[in-house]
Design a protein around this motif. Structure first.
Motif, mmCIF file in Angstrom:
data_model
loop_
_atom_site.group_PDB
_atom_site.id
_atom_site.type_symbol
_atom_site.label_atom_id
_atom_site.label_comp_id
_atom_site.label_asym_id
_atom_site.label_seq_id
_atom_site.Cartn_x
_atom_site.Cartn_y
_atom_site.Cartn_z
ATOM 1 N N LYS A 25 0.842 -1.203 0.000
ATOM 2 C CA LYS A 25 0.000 0.000 0.000
ATOM 3 C C LYS A 25 0.872 1.247 0.000
ATOM 4 O O LYS A 25 0.701 2.144 -0.826
ATOM 5 C CB LYS A 25 -0.937 0.015 1.200
ATOM 6 N N ASN A 26 1.817 1.299 0.916
ATOM 7 C CA ASN A 26 2.687 2.473 1.015
ATOM 8 C C ASN A 26 3.554 2.641 -0.226
ATOM 9 O O ASN A 26 3.720 3.749 -0.735
ATOM 10 C CB ASN A 26 3.563 2.386 2.264
ATOM 11 N N TYR A 27 4.096 1.550 -0.726
ATOM 12 C CA TYR A 27 4.959 1.619 -1.908
ATOM 13 C C TYR A 27 4.174 2.120 -3.119
ATOM 14 O O TYR A 27 4.645 2.989 -3.858
ATOM 15 C CB TYR A 27 5.583 0.252 -2.203
ATOM 16 N N LEU A 28 2.987 1.568 -3.333
ATOM 17 C CA LEU A 28 2.185 1.989 -4.476
ATOM 18 C C LEU A 28 1.830 3.472 -4.400
ATOM 19 O O LEU A 28 1.853 4.177 -5.407
ATOM 20 C CB LEU A 28 0.905 1.159 -4.575
ATOM 21 N N GLU A 29 1.517 3.941 -3.214
ATOM 22 C CA GLU A 29 1.115 5.342 -3.063
ATOM 23 C C GLU A 29 2.299 6.297 -3.113
ATOM 24 O O GLU A 29 2.171 7.418 -3.610
ATOM 25 C CB GLU A 29 0.336 5.526 -1.768
ATOM 26 N N GLN A 30 3.451 5.864 -2.618
ATOM 27 C CA GLN A 30 4.604 6.762 -2.552
ATOM 28 C C GLN A 30 5.521 6.666 -3.765
ATOM 29 O O GLN A 30 6.120 7.661 -4.171
ATOM 30 C CB GLN A 30 5.405 6.486 -1.279
ATOM 31 N N GLU A 31 5.666 5.474 -4.330
ATOM 32 C CA GLU A 31 6.648 5.262 -5.388
ATOM 33 C C GLU A 31 6.029 5.052 -6.766
ATOM 34 O O GLU A 31 6.751 5.032 -7.751
ATOM 35 C CB GLU A 31 7.527 4.046 -5.055
ATOM 36 N N SER A 32 4.740 4.864 -6.828
ATOM 37 C CA SER A 32 4.065 4.633 -8.101
ATOM 38 C C SER A 32 2.913 5.616 -8.228
ATOM 39 O O SER A 32 2.550 6.301 -7.282
ATOM 40 C CB SER A 32 3.513 3.203 -8.167
ATOM 41 N N ASN A 33 2.333 5.639 -9.363
ATOM 42 C CA ASN A 33 1.202 6.525 -9.603
ATOM 43 C C ASN A 33 -0.108 5.764 -9.364
ATOM 44 O O ASN A 33 -0.895 5.570 -10.273
ATOM 45 C CB ASN A 33 1.282 7.049 -11.050
#
Length: 183
Positions: A25-33
């Motif tokens: 969840k955090n990776y998708l929101e912070q590192e991806s669009n």
């Protein structure tokens, strides 16, 4: 901006797979669009469904909300532990609850274990079930061995560089499926 629903499938006390769900969840929101939301089956505490949602007459609000979230998501990531070579009954319960919501939905599978194999035995039975539901399971999977060594309780990667060699191709495949599906 694609929206991903993340199903955290373990309902056990002391579970570790929820660490991986929080990480994604955090990776998708912070590192991806992407935007992302976790559907935590331990929190939802669904009863054992004895009928598919489409045939239920008195649908509980939490059930309707879950179904709507899966339906409206551009894609789904399923984070599941391996229980005796398979996946948890709570996950089978919610997969069987829905039908049209899975149709051609891009789905990525993330398996988790405390051991060296990363829940890899659960992958095939889960893939087969989702295929029967006509979901679009991406070919890349993300098994997580020795989960406690790789992720903190807060869902942070202890060493993102170690994970990135598998993380990038997995998410690249998921993004390709999302784009191909027009999502």
């Amino acid at each position: 901006m694609p929206h991903i629903e993340i199903i955290s499938a373990s309902v056990r006390k002391g579970r570790s797979s929820d660490r991986v769900a929080r990480f994604f969840k955090n990776y998708l929101e912070q590192e991806s669009n992407h935007t992302a939301q976790i559907q935590d089956l331990a929190t939802l505490q669904f009863p054992l469904f004895n009928e598919r949602l489409a045939f239920q007459t008195d649908v509980a609000p939490a059930t309707a909300t879950f179904a709507a979230a899966i339906q409206s998501a551009d894609g789904v990531l399923i984070v599941t532990p391996e229980y005796n070579g398979g996946y948890p009954a709570a996950l089978k319960n919610v997969i069987d609850l829905l039908y049209s919501q899975w149709y051609h939905k891009p789905i990525g599978i993330i398996t988790v274990s405390d051991g060296d194999f990363g829940g890899s035995q659960a992958i095939m039975s889960l893939v087969f079930t989702l295929w029967k539901m006509k979901a679009w399971v991406i070919p890349a999977q993300f098994p997580v061995p020795n989960v406690e060594a790789l992720f903190t309780e807060a869902g942070e990667a202890r060493d993102l560089e170690v994970l990135s060699g598998r993380l990038r191709p997995f998410l690249k495949e998921m993004n390709w499926a999302l784009e191909s599906a027009g999502r």
